[in-house]
Write a protein that holds these residues in place. Structure first.
Motif, short mmCIF file in Angstrom:
data_model
loop_
_atom_site.label_atom_id
_atom_site.label_comp_id
_atom_site.label_asym_id
_atom_site.label_seq_id
_atom_site.Cartn_x
_atom_site.Cartn_y
_atom_site.Cartn_z
N ALA A 2 -30.97 -10.85 56.25
CA ALA A 2 -29.76 -10.71 56.88
C ALA A 2 -29.80 -12.13 57.75
CB ALA A 2 -29.72 -9.61 57.78
N VAL A 3 -28.48 -12.71 57.66
CA VAL A 3 -28.43 -13.85 58.49
C VAL A 3 -26.88 -13.90 59.35
CG1 VAL A 3 -27.66 -16.31 58.17
CG2 VAL A 3 -29.26 -15.27 56.40
N SER A 4 -27.09 -14.21 60.38
CA SER A 4 -25.81 -14.35 61.25
C SER A 4 -25.91 -15.73 62.22
CB SER A 4 -25.86 -13.12 62.36
OG SER A 4 -27.04 -13.19 63.10
N GLY A 5 -24.87 -16.08 62.66
CA GLY A 5 -25.01 -17.23 63.59
C GLY A 5 -23.57 -17.56 64.33
N ARG A 6 -23.50 -18.43 64.98
CA ARG A 6 -22.30 -19.25 65.39
C ARG A 6 -21.96 -20.52 64.80
NH1 ARG A 6 -19.97 -19.49 71.70
NH2 ARG A 6 -18.13 -20.53 71.42
N LEU A 50 -41.36 -24.10 48.02
CA LEU A 50 -40.03 -23.91 47.36
C LEU A 50 -39.24 -22.56 47.84
CD1 LEU A 50 -40.12 -25.28 43.83
CD2 LEU A 50 -38.82 -26.13 45.60
N ARG A 51 -40.00 -21.47 47.85
CA ARG A 51 -39.38 -20.54 48.41
C ARG A 51 -38.78 -20.36 49.73
NH1 ARG A 51 -43.44 -17.78 45.22
NH2 ARG A 51 -44.83 -17.79 46.89
N THR A 52 -39.38 -21.12 50.74
CA THR A 52 -38.91 -21.45 51.78
C THR A 52 -37.57 -22.26 51.77
OG1 THR A 52 -40.94 -21.49 53.12
CG2 THR A 52 -39.33 -22.69 54.13
N HIS A 53 -37.34 -23.06 51.18
CA HIS A 53 -36.38 -24.01 50.91
C HIS A 53 -35.16 -23.20 50.24
CE1 HIS A 53 -39.09 -27.30 51.35
NE2 HIS A 53 -38.30 -28.14 51.37
N GLU A 54 -35.63 -22.26 49.27
CA GLU A 54 -34.70 -21.30 48.81
C GLU A 54 -33.95 -20.53 49.90
OE1 GLU A 54 -36.78 -21.19 44.51
OE2 GLU A 54 -36.95 -19.51 45.98
N LEU A 55 -34.77 -19.99 50.62
CA LEU A 55 -34.24 -19.26 51.80
C LEU A 55 -33.78 -20.07 52.73
CD1 LEU A 55 -34.03 -16.21 53.17
CD2 LEU A 55 -36.22 -16.64 54.03
N CYS A 56 -33.74 -21.27 52.88
CA CYS A 56 -32.91 -21.95 53.92
C CYS A 56 -31.67 -22.17 53.32
CB CYS A 56 -33.65 -23.19 54.19
SG CYS A 56 -34.91 -23.20 55.40
N GLU A 57 -31.60 -22.27 52.06
CA GLU A 57 -30.28 -22.76 51.07
C GLU A 57 -29.32 -21.47 51.39
OE1 GLU A 57 -27.60 -25.20 49.21
OE2 GLU A 57 -29.83 -25.51 49.81
N ARG A 58 -30.13 -20.24 51.35
CA ARG A 58 -29.21 -18.90 51.54
C ARG A 58 -28.64 -18.80 52.89
NH1 ARG A 58 -31.21 -12.74 50.12
NH2 ARG A 58 -29.60 -11.74 51.20
N VAL A 59 -29.46 -19.31 54.03
CA VAL A 59 -28.97 -19.32 55.30
C VAL A 59 -27.82 -20.46 55.36
CG1 VAL A 59 -29.46 -20.18 57.52
CG2 VAL A 59 -31.30 -18.81 56.38
N VAL A 60 -27.79 -21.55 54.75
CA VAL A 60 -26.76 -22.38 54.66
C VAL A 60 -25.63 -21.82 53.90
CG1 VAL A 60 -25.88 -24.76 54.05
CG2 VAL A 60 -28.19 -24.35 54.97
N ALA A 61 -25.80 -21.32 52.96
CA ALA A 61 -24.53 -20.77 52.24
C ALA A 61 -23.93 -19.68 53.07
CB ALA A 61 -24.99 -19.97 50.84
N GLU A 62 -24.60 -18.92 53.96
CA GLU A 62 -24.12 -17.72 54.51
C GLU A 62 -23.33 -18.03 55.91
OE1 GLU A 62 -25.71 -14.03 54.69
OE2 GLU A 62 -26.85 -14.09 52.88
N LEU A 63 -23.83 -19.18 56.24
CA LEU A 63 -23.29 -19.76 57.64
C LEU A 63 -22.09 -20.71 57.46
CD1 LEU A 63 -26.22 -20.28 59.79
CD2 LEU A 63 -24.54 -18.48 59.90
N SER A 64 -21.96 -21.23 55.84
CA SER A 64 -20.75 -22.10 55.85
C SER A 64 -19.68 -21.72 55.23
CB SER A 64 -21.33 -23.24 54.51
OG SER A 64 -22.57 -23.85 54.92
#
Length: 297
Positions: free
Chosen positions: A179-183, A283-297
């Motif tokens: 789950a991702v959230s942010g401002r 690479l799995r860490t990078h994949e999760l970071c990409e998901r964070v970016v996608a959900e905040l953008s």
């Protein structure tokens, strides 16, 4: 052993060169700033013949391994060229500022050893945290007035939080939910939180870029006990109604306290032994970071 250090900015000078300079290596330094090159080389007694302003000249000197500390947007150029030349390479996280770019470098490596610098996996206090009972992990890493774009902040800083949560997740449990959230204001990231869940396990990572101070605090909690680490060094153990602060070894170098000495040793030992490094996990860490970016953008 001939070891190149490419990029002589703050992280190289504060974290890596004090470690590498104490290992008896034949250091070869490279940066495009002549003033910085001469200043740093003088400090580590690196002779004129081992000072370079061009990457090709460094490679031509026959370095047997390289540490790369250039900005992320130069990783494709610098890391890629070293890998093409067959030079075992260690690079500061991230591999690239996108998961596609990270995958491209992994493919480009082929059989050449490539290691990503997640030093927290080697910091003694965090290694100890991975050995205590834990069904709840909370990691907070804040900055004081350092906002930036979502992608930049997530890949260049929050990636440490993401990777450490993954490191501390019990292998037998596995991560089942994210789950991702942010401002975000415009493309300016103010704060971000990610929650990883598995069977009986929860890990929460939080970062605020406009907090009152720069800090990092880890809390690992299990049945009847809590293990707390402040700024990677100060350890407090809670249990049986008591709170015990673990004494900090004032003689232990900062590089060893924060895992830089251990991760450099792991890389160099691996290169000497001709071992490759598992890149599927970073690479799995990078994949999760990409998901964070996608959900905040």
């Amino acid at each position: 052993m001939k070891v190149g250090v490419v990029g002589l900015g703050s992280i190289a000078q504060k974290a890596y060169l004090p470690v590498l300079g104490a290992k008896g290596l034949d250091l070869h330094l490279m940066t495009r700033s002549r003033e910085r090159l001469d200043r740093v080389a003088d400090a580590y007694r690196v002779g004129d013949g081992r000072r370079f302003e061009e990457l090709e000249a460094l490679i031509g000197a026959g370095v047997e391994a390289a540490f790369v500390h250039v900005p992320t947007d130069r990783h494709q150029e610098v890391v890629g060229r070293l890998l093409d030349a067959g030079v075992p390479t260690y690079v500061d996280k991230p591999l690239d500022g996108s998961v596609d770019g990270a995958r491209a470098l992994v493919e480009r490596a082929g059989g050449t050893p490539l290691m990503v610098g997640f030093n927290r996996r080697y910091a003694p206090a965090y290694v100890a945290a991975a050995g205590v009972p834990r069904d709840l992990v909370v990691l907070q890493k804040n900055a004081a007035g350092e906002t930036g774009s979502v992608r930049e902040v997530v890949y260049d800083d929050f990636i440490h939080v993401v990777d450490t949560l993954r490191f501390l997740a019990p292998a037998e449990v596995g991560v089942e939910t994210v789950a991702v959230s942010g401002r975000v204001e415009g493309d300016d990231l103010h704060h971000v939180a990610v929650t990883l869940g598995g069977d009986g396990f929860t890990a929460v990572g939080v970062m605020h870029r406009l907090s009152g101070s720069k800090e990092e605090r880890l809390e690992v909690t299990g049945p009847g006990a809590k293990y707390e680490v402040v700024d990677l060094v100060e350890v407090v153990r809670h249990g049986r109604g008591e709170r015990v602060r673990q004494a900090v070894d004032g003689w232990r170098p900062v590089g060893a306290q924060r895992g830089f000495e251990q991760i450099c040793t792991a890389f160099l030992d691996g290169v000497r032994a001709g071992r490759s490094f598992d890149l599927s996990d970073p690479l799995r860490t990078h994949e999760l970071c990409e998901r964070v970016v996608a959900e905040l953008s």
